[in-house]
Every structure is written in structure tokens, then in C-alpha cells.
Design an enzyme around this catalytic site. Structure first.
Site, PDB file in Angstrom:
ATOM      1  N   GLU A 168      81.643 -54.300  -5.914  1.00 36.14           N
ATOM      2  CA  GLU A 168      80.722 -54.480  -4.776  1.00 36.14           C
ATOM      3  C   GLU A 168      81.390 -53.832  -3.570  1.00 36.14           C
ATOM      4  OE1 GLU A 168      77.686 -55.869  -4.556  1.00 36.14           O
ATOM      5  OE2 GLU A 168      77.520 -56.409  -6.664  1.00 36.14           O
TER       6      GLU A 168
ATOM      7  N   CYS B 245      78.790 -55.522   4.897  1.00 35.14           N
ATOM      8  CA  CYS B 245      78.625 -54.314   4.078  1.00 35.14           C
ATOM      9  C   CYS B 245      77.238 -53.716   4.217  1.00 35.14           C
ATOM     10  CB  CYS B 245      78.915 -54.661   2.626  1.00 35.14           C
ATOM     11  SG  CYS B 245      77.931 -56.028   2.019  1.00 35.14           S
TER      12      CYS B 245
HETATM   13  P1  NAD Z   1      89.937 -57.069   1.982  1.00 34.86           P
HETATM   14  O1  NAD Z   1      90.973 -56.398   2.803  1.00 34.86           O
HETATM   15  O2  NAD Z   1      89.749 -58.524   2.075  1.00 34.86           O
HETATM   16  O3  NAD Z   1      90.218 -56.639   0.482  1.00 34.86           O
HETATM   17  C1  NAD Z   1      89.422 -57.110  -0.579  1.00 34.86           C
HETATM   18  C2  NAD Z   1      90.302 -57.736  -1.633  1.00 34.86           C
HETATM   19  O4  NAD Z   1      91.163 -56.743  -2.186  1.00 34.86           O
HETATM   20  C3  NAD Z   1      91.195 -58.845  -1.087  1.00 34.86           C
HETATM   21  O5  NAD Z   1      91.076 -59.978  -1.905  1.00 34.86           O
HETATM   22  C4  NAD Z   1      92.569 -58.241  -1.113  1.00 34.86           C
HETATM   23  O6  NAD Z   1      93.591 -59.181  -1.343  1.00 34.86           O
HETATM   24  C5  NAD Z   1      92.480 -57.258  -2.265  1.00 34.86           C
HETATM   25  N1  NAD Z   1      93.442 -56.163  -2.140  1.00 34.86           N
HETATM   26  C6  NAD Z   1      93.818 -55.540  -1.012  1.00 34.86           C
HETATM   27  N2  NAD Z   1      94.718 -54.563  -1.283  1.00 34.86           N
HETATM   28  C7  NAD Z   1      94.913 -54.584  -2.624  1.00 34.86           C
HETATM   29  C8  NAD Z   1      95.714 -53.819  -3.524  1.00 34.86           C
HETATM   30  N3  NAD Z   1      96.490 -52.844  -3.101  1.00 34.86           N
HETATM   31  N4  NAD Z   1      95.663 -54.127  -4.832  1.00 34.86           N
HETATM   32  C9  NAD Z   1      94.864 -55.113  -5.281  1.00 34.86           C
HETATM   33  N5  NAD Z   1      94.075 -55.865  -4.463  1.00 34.86           N
HETATM   34  C10 NAD Z   1      94.092 -55.606  -3.171  1.00 34.86           C
HETATM   35  O7  NAD Z   1      88.518 -56.463   2.276  1.00 34.86           O
HETATM   36  P2  NAD Z   1      88.098 -54.996   2.737  1.00 34.86           P
HETATM   37  O8  NAD Z   1      88.345 -54.031   1.641  1.00 34.86           O
HETATM   38  O9  NAD Z   1      88.571 -54.717   4.103  1.00 34.86           O
HETATM   39  O10 NAD Z   1      86.529 -55.293   2.841  1.00 34.86           O
HETATM   40  C11 NAD Z   1      85.688 -54.490   3.557  1.00 34.86           C
HETATM   41  C12 NAD Z   1      84.991 -53.523   2.609  1.00 34.86           C
HETATM   42  O11 NAD Z   1      84.309 -54.256   1.617  1.00 34.86           O
HETATM   43  C13 NAD Z   1      83.942 -52.689   3.295  1.00 34.86           C
HETATM   44  O12 NAD Z   1      83.953 -51.412   2.739  1.00 34.86           O
HETATM   45  C14 NAD Z   1      82.656 -53.402   2.950  1.00 34.86           C
HETATM   46  O13 NAD Z   1      81.516 -52.573   2.991  1.00 34.86           O
HETATM   47  C15 NAD Z   1      82.941 -53.883   1.571  1.00 34.86           C
HETATM   48  N6  NAD Z   1      82.158 -55.066   1.264  1.00 34.86           N
HETATM   49  C16 NAD Z   1      81.230 -54.972   0.298  1.00 34.86           C
HETATM   50  C17 NAD Z   1      80.440 -56.067   0.011  1.00 34.86           C
HETATM   51  C18 NAD Z   1      79.384 -56.002  -1.051  1.00 34.86           C
HETATM   52  O14 NAD Z   1      78.863 -57.056  -1.390  1.00 34.86           O
HETATM   53  N7  NAD Z   1      79.054 -54.852  -1.579  1.00 34.86           N
HETATM   54  C19 NAD Z   1      80.614 -57.255   0.725  1.00 34.86           C
HETATM   55  C20 NAD Z   1      81.591 -57.303   1.696  1.00 34.86           C
HETATM   56  C21 NAD Z   1      82.365 -56.207   1.973  1.00 34.86           C
END
Ligand code: NAD
Length: 487
Positions: free
Chosen positions: A222, A257
């Protein structure tokens, strides 16, 4: 120096392996499969929300200064609705679905049986840290799986509340929450899962998918992207402005998102649209939006710096037509509109995920489709405001995105009969409502035959007549079979 005893226990590879082993044993013992277990967990989740709503609101305020209405509606009420729907529909979802059979296997009957996948991992993001953690869990429970949830460390108050509440209200022999950042998530990703649902950005999505590939584990990603909003003329401008504002600043101050990422409209219509947006913004958030209690803050200083960099880019810093105020100490950025930013600027080349909204202008509204499609990526959501039937049809046919909404923004998320997920760079797989159940189920094909009607033609010795007849049977036409019999 911190003593060894005072350090938080490290969740490493070994801890990950032990955890999965334990959950796998409990899954194999059949604990999660019964209808009653699934119902008990879903009811437990509802009770957890009822008993602890004030604490959930506080955690979301601590993590994001999220306004109470946004927390209680977009995080808690939406999750409660998912549980209620699953409870109402679960019996139906779990029922085998009859399938048609053909002459080839006559006499026979067939069905598709939904079976749980096993032990699944859910990794969630910080922006809707309660909903995005538990909504996939609802689907995984409904489908009868054992589950590990890894909430985002960037929303620490919600993450630690989730450990406590899930431990208290759900069956911890089969549902666990593991807190942590990269090392802990990496330790989890080293394990073999039966499915991984990850919510977050595409860069980490690639890490998740590569880790899953080692075990041939299927993934749901997602992700996000730049969600465009096309605004045509001849519309109800006030309603349009209000709905764009709600999808953008009313959803966690643009940190969502499916928030509008940029607007495309015609040069002629731009002044009217900008005026309407400015007017409604002031109605909603007052003259000094940095002080408004109805806007979330930016989640942390890294994201504040990232957004500041987008605004300070030489190519766009002179393009602000509304807002632009920032408060670094309190991590607040006012709703900001930018006009005619160059397409090669930073802000137009990455997902904004914050309160900045650029407007791109085109000569004809139909040119908007080309702007979206020529970006080379498919957005998670795309929006059109128009009264023109032909334009709406063109929009649906021409624009490929996870989801489309005509004359509103973001609300498709709340329609449980629609799949929620991306396409291409915005993700793969989908969930919500029955789609969540399906995402966490294996659709097992089952064919029932009896010992009657054993056709000798499939057995050796093979003859040309048998080949003719077999072909006719596979073709499924009675006339063909008669022809084959007659030679
Ligand atoms: P985040 O930084 O919380 O990361 C998401 C998850 O990935 C966390 O649980 C984190 O611990 C894990 N993570 C981070 N680095 C990692 C690594 N190197 N290895 C393994 N796991 C790791 O969230 P984010 O990425 O900043 O979220 C924002 C993004 O998510 C935006 O692009 C947004 O559009 C997207 N998003 C999508 C949805 C959807 O439903 N499609 C919903 C919310 C956010």
C-alpha cells in the site's frame, strides 16, 4: 551509562524466529480457524476502542497533534465500521462458493473454499497510525490467520499504546505487536511469512518485496504517489474548494496517501479557483492557521525539513500565492498554495505528503489527462471536478490510478464495497471490506467427483478416436461429441 537491565529488550533475528515458530504452532493447532475465534477477536477490537477512546485520541494528539474529529472519525470510527462489517458478513465470506463444472469432468461438483494463509506480517505507517495498523488486522483475523503487527516508530505514542491494548484485548497466542524501527523490521522481514501487507513509501516497499521474494511470500504494498485533482469550469466552485481542502488539509494536514498532491486547471479558471480556495481556507482555519487547533502538525523535524526544502527550492519559492508561514518549533506549516510551479521542480517530482498544494495550468481541461499520464507513474488516487459527462467518461477511461473520485476527494476510502489499493508505483493488491478477507485468504479450488461415469477414453491404449472424443469433450459441445462419436 544505561545498565544492561534497563535497556529495552532487542528484537533480533532470533526473537523473530521464535515468535514466528510460536505463532505457526498455534495456527497449525487450528486456534485461529474457527468462526467463534474470529468473532471473539473482532468483538475484542470493538471493545478495546470503546473502553480506550480517550487514550487513543491522546496518543494521536501526541504523535501528530491530530484534531479530535479527525482521530475519532478517520481513525477510530472507520476501524469500528470495518469490524462491524466483518462481524455482519463473516459467515457469508467464509462460505464455500459454488463453481460451475463442465462436461470434461461430468459428473462432478466444484467450489472455491477460502482458507487462511497462515502467519502474516502487517507493517504500517505513521500518518494514520491507528487505522492503518489495525484495519489490515481486521481482514487478517476475519480470514483466520495468526498475525504480527509492526506499527511505525515515527508515531511512538500510538505504537506503544497498540502493544498494550492489543495484548489486553486480543488473543496474544496468535496476534502480536512488535515495536521498533529498521533493525526490528529487518529481523521480522528475515522470517518466512505467508503474506506481508506493507503500508508506506515505495523505497521501503522494494526492500519488503525483496525480502519476501526470498521465501516466495506474496505481498500487498500500500504505497503512495502524487494524487492529481483536475478542476473543470462550470462547476459548483464553493463545494469544489471545500472538498479539495478537506481532502488535503482536513486529512492530517496533507500527510495522507490519498490527499490531493497537485491541481490541474485551465489558465482561465485559475484566478477563480485560487480565490475560492483562499476564501474557504480562511473560513475553516482563520487568519492565522498556524494557531488553528483543526490542523495536524508535521510529524517530526525530518519531515518538516523535507517540506521546507520543497518550498525553498529556487524554482518555486516565488510561486506561493497563499500561505507559506512556518513554525519550526511547533512543527507547523500553514496551508500553502503555489501557482504555476515548473514541472521539473522538486515539488512536482516527489510525493509532497504535507500541506503544500501546487496548481499546474493547461490551455484546455482535456490536456490534464496527458499531464497525469506523461508523469510515467500511476497515482494512488485521482480526482476530477466537472459537470461534463463526456469529460467524466474520458477521465475514467484515460486515467489509470488505484482509485478515482468524481466531484470529491479522498472519500472513496470509506466505501467498503470498493477495493483500496494502488497500481504500478502506487502499490499492488488491495483491501477494505470483503477485499481484506480475500487478501488474507487462499482461494482453494475443490472438485468433487463420484465413482460413477468413469469414461474409458482417458485411459490407454490411446487411439485416434479417443483423441477426437477427448478434444470434443474439452470443447464442451454436445454436437462436437456426437460428430466425434460418428467419426
Ligand atoms: P514510515 O516511515 O512509518 O515507514 C513505514 C514502515 O516501514 C514503518 O513501519 C517502518 O518501521 C518501516 N521501515 C522503515 N524503514 C525500513 C527499512 N529500511 N526496512 C524495513 N522496514 C522499514 O512511513 P512512510 O514510508 O514515511 O509513509 C509515508 C508513505 O506511505 C507515503 O508515500 C504515503 O503515500 C504512503 N502511504 C500509503 C498508504 C496507503 O494506504 N496506500 C497509507 C499511508 C501512507
Amino acid at each position: 551509562m544505561e545498565s544492561e537491565e534497563m535497556k529495552k529488550p532487542v528484537f533480533d533475528q532470533e526473537a523473530g524466529s521464535l515468535l514466528v515458530k510460536e505463532l505457526r504452532a498455534n495456527f497449525a493447532a487450528g486456534k485461529t480457524r474457527s468462526y467463534d475465534w474470529r468473532v471473539a477477536q473482532l468483538k475484542g477490537m470493538i471493545k478495546m476502542m470503546e473502553d480506550h477512546e480517550p487514550e487513543i485520541l491522546t496518543a494521536l494528539r501526541d504523535d501528530l497533534s491530530k484534531p479530535e474529529l479527525e482521530s475519532s472519525i478517520y481513525e477510530i470510527a472507520l476501524l469500528k465500521n470495518s469490524c462491524v462489517l466483518a462481524l455482519k458478513e463473516l459467515k457469508q465470506w467464509m462460505m464455500p462458493e459454488k463453481a460451475k463444472t463442465s462436461l470434461t469432468t461430468f459428473p462432478s461438483s466444484a467450489e472455491t473454499v477460502s482458507e487462511p494463509l497462515g502467519v502474516v506480517l502487517i507493517i504500517s505507517a505513521w500518518n494514520f497510525p491507528f487505522l492503518l495498523s489495525l484495519d489490515p488486522v481486521v481482514g487478517a483475523i476475519a480470514a483466520g490467520n495468526a498475525i504480527v503487527l509492526k506499527p511505525s516508530e515515527i508515531a511512538p505514542a500510538t505504537s506503544s499504546l497498540l502493544v498494550r491494548l492489543v495484548g489486553q484485548y486480543l488473543d496474544s497466542s496468535c496476534i502480536r505487536v512488535v515495536e521498533g524501527a529498521v533493525p526490528e523490521t529487518s529481523a521480522l522481514l528475515d522470517q518466512k511469512w505467508d503474506k506481508i501487507l506493507y503500508t508506506g513509501n515505495g523505497r521501503i516497499g522494494r526492500i519488503v518485496m525483496a525480502a519476501a521474494a526470498k521465501h516466495l511470500t506474496p505481498v500487498v504494498l500500500e504505497l503512495g504517489g502524487k494524487c492529481p485533482v483536475i478542476v473543470d469550469s462550470g462547476i459548483n466552485l464553493r463545494v469544489t474548494a471545500r472538498r479539495i481542502i478537506m481532502g488535503k488539509w482536513g486529512c492530517n494536514n496533507g500527510q495522507a496517501c490519498i490527499s490531493p498532491d497537485y491541481i490541474i486547471t485551465t489558465k482561465d479558471y485559475t484566478p477563480k479557483l485560487v480565490d475560492a480556495l483562499k476564501h474557504e481556507l480562511e473560513q475553516f482555519y482563520g487568519k492565522n492557521p498556524l494557531e488553528s487547533k483543526d490542523l495536524s502538525r508535521i510529524v517530526n523535524s525530518n519531515h518538516f525539513a523535507r517540506l521546507s526544502k520543497l518550498l525553498d527550492d529556487d524554482k518555486v519559492s516565488g510561486k506561493i500565492v497563499h500561505g507559506g508561514a512556518r513554525d519550526k518549533t511547533n512543527l507547523k506549516i500553514a496551508p500553502t498554495i503555489l501557482l504555476d510551479v515548473p514541472r521539473d521542480s522538486l515539488i512536482m517530482n516527489e510525493e509532497i505528503f504535507g500541506p503544500l498544494l501546487p496548481i499546474i495550468t493547461v490551455d484546455k481541461v482535456e490536456d490534464s489527462f496527458n499531464v497525469i499520464n506523461s508523469s510515467g507513474t500511476k497515482p494512488l488516487a485521482a480526482y476530477l471536478f466537472s459537470n461534463n459527462k463526456k469529460l467524466k467518461e474520458q477521465f475514467v477511461v484515460t486515467v489509470s490510478a488505484g482509485g478515482l473520485v468524481v466531484n470529491d476527494t479522498a472519500v472513496h476510502l470509506a466505501v467498503h464495497s470498493l477495493p483500496f489499493g494502488g497500481v504500478g508505483e502506487s502499490g499492488m493488491g488491495a483491501y477494505h471490506g470483503k477485499f481484506s478477507f480475500d487478501t488474507f485468504s487462499h482461494k482453494k479450488a475443490v472438485l468433487y467427483r463420484s465413482f460413477a461415469g468413469d469414461a474409458p477414453l482417458r485411459y490407454p491404449p490411446y487411439t485416434s478416436k479417443k483423441i477426437r472424443l477427448m478434444k470434443a469433450f474439452l470443447g464442451g459441445s454436445i454436437v462436437g461429441i456426437i460428430r466425434a462419436l460418428l467419426g
